[in-house]
Scaffold this motif. Structure first.
Motif, short mmCIF file in Angstrom:
data_model
loop_
_atom_site.label_atom_id
_atom_site.label_comp_id
_atom_site.label_asym_id
_atom_site.label_seq_id
_atom_site.Cartn_x
_atom_site.Cartn_y
_atom_site.Cartn_z
N LEU A 76 78.28 35.77 -18.13
CA LEU A 76 79.50 35.04 -18.54
C LEU A 76 79.34 34.47 -19.94
CD1 LEU A 76 80.44 33.17 -15.25
CD2 LEU A 76 81.56 35.16 -16.27
N TYR A 77 78.17 33.93 -20.25
CA TYR A 77 77.94 33.41 -21.59
C TYR A 77 78.02 34.55 -22.62
CZ TYR A 77 75.70 31.33 -25.62
OH TYR A 77 75.42 30.90 -26.89
N GLY A 78 77.40 35.68 -22.32
CA GLY A 78 77.47 36.83 -23.22
C GLY A 78 78.90 37.29 -23.44
N LEU A 79 79.68 37.33 -22.36
CA LEU A 79 81.09 37.72 -22.49
C LEU A 79 81.88 36.70 -23.30
CD1 LEU A 79 81.79 39.09 -18.90
CD2 LEU A 79 81.62 40.41 -21.03
N SER A 80 81.52 35.41 -23.17
CA SER A 80 82.21 34.39 -23.98
C SER A 80 81.87 34.57 -25.46
CB SER A 80 81.87 32.98 -23.50
OG SER A 80 80.58 32.59 -23.90
N LEU A 81 80.65 34.97 -25.74
CA LEU A 81 80.27 35.25 -27.14
C LEU A 81 81.06 36.44 -27.67
CD1 LEU A 81 76.39 34.84 -27.04
CD2 LEU A 81 78.07 33.23 -27.94
N VAL A 82 81.14 37.50 -26.87
CA VAL A 82 81.91 38.68 -27.28
C VAL A 82 83.35 38.28 -27.60
CG1 VAL A 82 82.86 40.90 -26.52
CG2 VAL A 82 80.48 40.32 -26.00
N LEU A 83 83.95 37.53 -26.68
CA LEU A 83 85.34 37.11 -26.86
C LEU A 83 85.50 36.26 -28.12
CD1 LEU A 83 88.19 37.15 -25.66
CD2 LEU A 83 87.56 35.10 -24.38
N ALA A 84 84.62 35.29 -28.31
CA ALA A 84 84.72 34.41 -29.49
C ALA A 84 84.57 35.22 -30.78
CB ALA A 84 83.66 33.31 -29.42
N HIS A 85 83.56 36.09 -30.82
CA HIS A 85 83.35 36.89 -32.04
C HIS A 85 84.55 37.79 -32.32
CE1 HIS A 85 79.35 35.43 -32.59
NE2 HIS A 85 78.81 36.09 -31.59
N GLN A 86 85.08 38.42 -31.28
CA GLN A 86 86.20 39.34 -31.48
C GLN A 86 87.46 38.58 -31.92
OE1 GLN A 86 85.66 42.64 -31.58
NE2 GLN A 86 83.55 42.14 -31.05
N LEU A 87 87.72 37.42 -31.30
CA LEU A 87 88.91 36.65 -31.67
C LEU A 87 88.83 36.08 -33.08
CD1 LEU A 87 89.66 34.75 -28.35
CD2 LEU A 87 90.95 36.65 -29.35
N LEU A 88 87.61 35.79 -33.52
CA LEU A 88 87.43 35.18 -34.85
C LEU A 88 87.09 36.22 -35.93
CD1 LEU A 88 85.39 32.06 -33.72
CD2 LEU A 88 87.80 32.13 -34.39
N TRP A 89 87.14 37.48 -35.58
CA TRP A 89 86.68 38.56 -36.47
C TRP A 89 87.32 38.48 -37.85
CZ3 TRP A 89 82.78 41.74 -35.15
CH2 TRP A 89 82.52 42.82 -35.99
N HIS A 90 88.60 38.26 -37.93
CA HIS A 90 89.29 38.25 -39.22
C HIS A 90 89.70 36.84 -39.65
CE1 HIS A 90 89.34 42.55 -39.67
NE2 HIS A 90 89.84 42.69 -38.45
N ALA A 91 89.13 35.82 -39.02
CA ALA A 91 89.45 34.44 -39.40
C ALA A 91 88.82 34.12 -40.76
CB ALA A 91 88.92 33.47 -38.35
N PRO A 92 89.43 33.21 -41.52
CA PRO A 92 88.85 32.82 -42.82
C PRO A 92 87.42 32.31 -42.63
CG PRO A 92 91.05 31.89 -42.56
CD PRO A 92 90.67 32.49 -41.23
N GLY A 93 86.52 32.84 -43.42
CA GLY A 93 85.11 32.45 -43.34
C GLY A 93 84.29 33.31 -42.40
N ALA A 94 84.94 34.05 -41.51
CA ALA A 94 84.22 34.82 -40.50
C ALA A 94 83.54 36.06 -41.06
CB ALA A 94 85.17 35.22 -39.37
N GLU A 95 83.98 36.54 -42.21
CA GLU A 95 83.36 37.76 -42.76
C GLU A 95 81.87 37.57 -43.06
OE1 GLU A 95 85.01 35.33 -46.08
OE2 GLU A 95 85.92 36.16 -44.30
#
Length: 169
Positions: A76-95
């Protein structure tokens, strides 16, 4: 009233979700480049405190199923990391948060597949981090359970009253 356990575990839903959620602030803040990885005491507190909580639960909370409890938590923690990274992929500063290893991996693909390779690489690494962390906590929980059981057996033997044959000597 007893709380219901999370599926496949002996861990209550609320505890499972809290242990997953406390790891997310570091991920979000690092992905948004608000707290740079390995940059300050705040980063280390955000990075290590959740795992200290996992280990505290593993050692202090008795469970009949320590390995499933913490493997499910890790997934579940790993899936939460996947979700967070994917949702923030194009957020300012995320590059700046895309690992160099992912970039190097993606360069081996045709330009059309590079973003998929980047995302896939970070997803696999995120799941690996979650499962690995869950395994470490599971080992701690198994050791704690073994110690508790051995201590209980020892205390039970010590407190058993002497039989009449022993008392006649």
């Amino acid at each position: 009233m007893r709380s219901r356990s999370f599926p496949l575990t002996d861990m209550p839903w609320l505890l499972m979700l809290v242990l997953v959620a406390i790891g997310l602030p570091r991920t979000v803040l690092a992905d948004l480049d608000i707290v740079a990885p390995e940059s300050s005491l705040l980063y280390y507190v955000l990075a290590l405190a959740p795992f200290a909580a996992w280990l505290a639960v593993a050692v202090l909370r008795p469970t009949r199923r320590p390995v499933p409890d913490f493997l499910v938590l890790g997934v579940l923690y790993g899936l939460s990391l996947v979700l967070a990274h994917q949702l923030l992929w194009h957020a300012p500063g995320a590059e700046h948060s895309i690992p160099q290893g992912a970039i190097d991996f993606a360069r081996g693909f045709a330009p059309a597949g590079q973003e998929l390779a980047l995302r896939g690489y970070t997803a696999v690494v995120s799941l690996g981090i979650g499962i690995g962390t869950g395994l470490v906590a599971a080992v701690a929980a198994v050791i704690a359970r073994t110690v508790r059981n051995a201590r209980h057996r020892h205390l039970t033997r010590v407190t058993v009253p002497a039989t009449s044959a022993e008392g006649e000597h």
